[in-house]
Motif scaffolding. Structure first.
Motif, PDB file in Angstrom:
ATOM      1  N   UNK A 174       0.830  -1.202   0.000  1.00 12.63           N
ATOM      2  CA  UNK A 174       0.000   0.000   0.000  1.00 12.63           C
ATOM      3  C   UNK A 174       0.864   1.252   0.000  1.00 12.63           C
ATOM      4  N   UNK A 175       0.506   2.235  -0.811  1.00  8.48           N
ATOM      5  CA  UNK A 175       1.189   3.529  -0.821  1.00  8.48           C
ATOM      6  C   UNK A 175       0.154   4.623  -0.656  1.00  8.48           C
ATOM      7  N   UNK A 176       0.606   5.829  -0.354  1.00  2.59           N
ATOM      8  CA  UNK A 176      -0.334   6.924  -0.128  1.00  2.59           C
ATOM      9  C   UNK A 176      -1.177   7.207  -1.364  1.00  2.59           C
ATOM     10  N   UNK A 177      -0.559   7.110  -2.548  1.00  2.00           N
ATOM     11  CA  UNK A 177      -1.271   7.407  -3.787  1.00  2.00           C
ATOM     12  C   UNK A 177      -1.908   6.179  -4.443  1.00  2.00           C
ATOM     13  N   UNK A 178      -1.808   5.031  -3.808  1.00  2.00           N
ATOM     14  CA  UNK A 178      -2.403   3.834  -4.401  1.00  2.00           C
ATOM     15  C   UNK A 178      -1.764   2.560  -3.879  1.00  2.00           C
ATOM     16  N   UNK A 179      -1.079   1.829  -4.747  1.00  2.57           N
ATOM     17  CA  UNK A 179      -0.461   0.566  -4.368  1.00  2.57           C
ATOM     18  C   UNK A 179       0.555   0.171  -5.441  1.00  2.57           C
ATOM     19  N   UNK A 180       1.371  -0.822  -5.129  1.00  5.25           N
ATOM     20  CA  UNK A 180       2.240  -1.431  -6.141  1.00  5.25           C
ATOM     21  C   UNK A 180       2.332  -2.922  -5.841  1.00  5.25           C
ATOM     22  N   UNK A 181       2.568  -3.679  -6.887  1.00  6.13           N
ATOM     23  CA  UNK A 181       2.669  -5.131  -6.755  1.00  6.13           C
ATOM     24  C   UNK A 181       4.144  -5.533  -6.749  1.00  6.13           C
ATOM     25  N   UNK A 182       4.539  -6.292  -5.745  1.00  7.17           N
ATOM     26  CA  UNK A 182       5.917  -6.748  -5.638  1.00  7.17           C
ATOM     27  C   UNK A 182       5.942  -8.272  -5.553  1.00  7.17           C
ATOM     28  N   UNK A 183       7.151  -8.796  -5.520  1.00  9.08           N
ATOM     29  CA  UNK A 183       7.301 -10.246  -5.425  1.00  9.08           C
ATOM     30  C   UNK A 183       6.770 -10.737  -4.083  1.00  9.08           C
ATOM     31  N   UNK A 184       6.065 -11.862  -4.144  1.00  5.77           N
ATOM     32  CA  UNK A 184       5.538 -12.434  -2.917  1.00  5.77           C
ATOM     33  C   UNK A 184       6.622 -13.092  -2.087  1.00  5.77           C
ATOM     34  N   UNK A 185       6.243 -13.599  -0.911  1.00  9.05           N
ATOM     35  CA  UNK A 185       7.201 -14.257  -0.032  1.00  9.05           C
ATOM     36  C   UNK A 185       7.816 -15.461  -0.744  1.00  9.05           C
ATOM     37  N   UNK A 186       9.133 -15.577  -0.634  1.00  5.31           N
ATOM     38  CA  UNK A 186       9.821 -16.699  -1.269  1.00  5.31           C
ATOM     39  C   UNK A 186      10.182 -16.466  -2.720  1.00  5.31           C
ATOM     40  N   UNK A 187       9.995 -15.217  -3.209  1.00  8.22           N
ATOM     41  CA  UNK A 187      10.332 -14.872  -4.591  1.00  8.22           C
ATOM     42  C   UNK A 187      11.268 -13.667  -4.601  1.00  8.22           C
ATOM     43  N   UNK A 188      12.022 -13.493  -5.674  1.00  8.92           N
ATOM     44  CA  UNK A 188      12.901 -12.332  -5.818  1.00  8.92           C
ATOM     45  C   UNK A 188      12.716 -11.735  -7.218  1.00  8.92           C
ATOM     46  N   UNK A 189      12.874 -10.427  -7.305  1.00  6.80           N
ATOM     47  CA  UNK A 189      12.677  -9.764  -8.595  1.00  6.80           C
ATOM     48  C   UNK A 189      13.882  -9.964  -9.504  1.00  6.80           C
ATOM     49  N   UNK A 190      13.605 -10.331 -10.743  1.00 11.67           N
ATOM     50  CA  UNK A 190      14.641 -10.481 -11.758  1.00 11.67           C
ATOM     51  C   UNK A 190      14.109  -9.893 -13.059  1.00 11.67           C
TER      52      UNK A 190
END
Length: 233
Positions: A174-190
């Motif tokens: 959650x962010x003040x202006x909305x939201x963003x989607x990130x990697x879930x638990x057990x995952x890493x961004x590539x």
């Protein structure tokens, strides 16, 4: 009444307790009303005594300081009230900004907010000045802004949609202006080399962490760490 309010603000500031003015202004508004025919000096003095109880302004000394500050100019109304004009001049912002003429008023990010000011609305105005992602954590609390990541809300649904689930971005932030989607638990961004799209790769905790040697259930003689999607066992 404006002069009395201004003088209260000044003497409260002089003793190092400027916050008392907010209590005075709130109590004046709720107690002294034209509709009740008590919008008068007597009501203002009553409010003054109630607000300054247990402060350095309590008693005759505080009342005298307050009354000594009062300057109504000529009572026939032919001349402007000097101290109010000076206050308006002091509160005039840049050329692009308008003069504060209604109290209470706060100016945040070159905009004025007036009237019945409450903490959440003032804080939202302050938070709006921060770039997305660097605002203080209090800006994302539910009493300040909507929690888009709450189950059933837009962020929750978007981050668990087919597209994001495929990419592994199932964690809603959650962010003040909305939201963003990130990697879930057990995952890493590539970054996918073929598409250059950010995606989330599953982490093999059994290979890249100390889990096999530190977790009791994994380090016994006949035990083994088995990787699972997003976790291990």
């Amino acid at each position: 009444m404006n002069v009395r309010s201004l003088c209260f603000a000044r003497i409260a500031r002089d003793i190092g307790e400027p916050g008392l003015w907010w209590e005075y202004a709130d109590k004046i508004g709720n107690t002294c009303k034209i509709s009740q025919k008590n919008y008068n000096p007597e009501c203002a003095e009553k409010v003054f005594k109630e607000v300054v109880t247990n402060t350095r302004l309590a008693g005759d000394t505080g009342m005298k300081a307050w009354k000594d500050c009062l300057d109504f100019g000529k009572l026939d109304g032919t001349d402007p009230i000097k101290m109010l004009d000076e206050e308006l001049a002091a509160q005039t912002g840049e050329d692009a900004e308008s003069t504060i003429a209604i109290m209470p008023t706060v100016r945040v990010n070159k905009r004025q907010y007036r009237g019945a000011l409450e903490a959440p609305s003032v804080l939202r105005a302050i938070c709006a000045g921060y770039p997305t992602g660097v605002e203080p954590s209090v800006c994302n609390e539910e009493w300040v802004s909507d929690n888009e990541c709450k189950e059933g809300n837009d962020g929750y649904l978007a981050c668990n949609s087919n597209l994001n689930s495929t990419l592994g971005r199932t964690k809603c932030v959650n962010t003040f202006n909305g939201y963003r989607c990130e990697c879930g638990e057990g995952f890493m961004k590539v970054v996918d080399k073929a598409t250059s799209v950010d995606t989330c790769a599953e982490i093999n905790e059994c290979l890249v962490s100390s889990i096999p040697w530190t977790k009791e259930n994994c380090k016994c003689e006949r035990c083994a760490c088995i990787n699972t999607v997003g976790s291990y066992k």
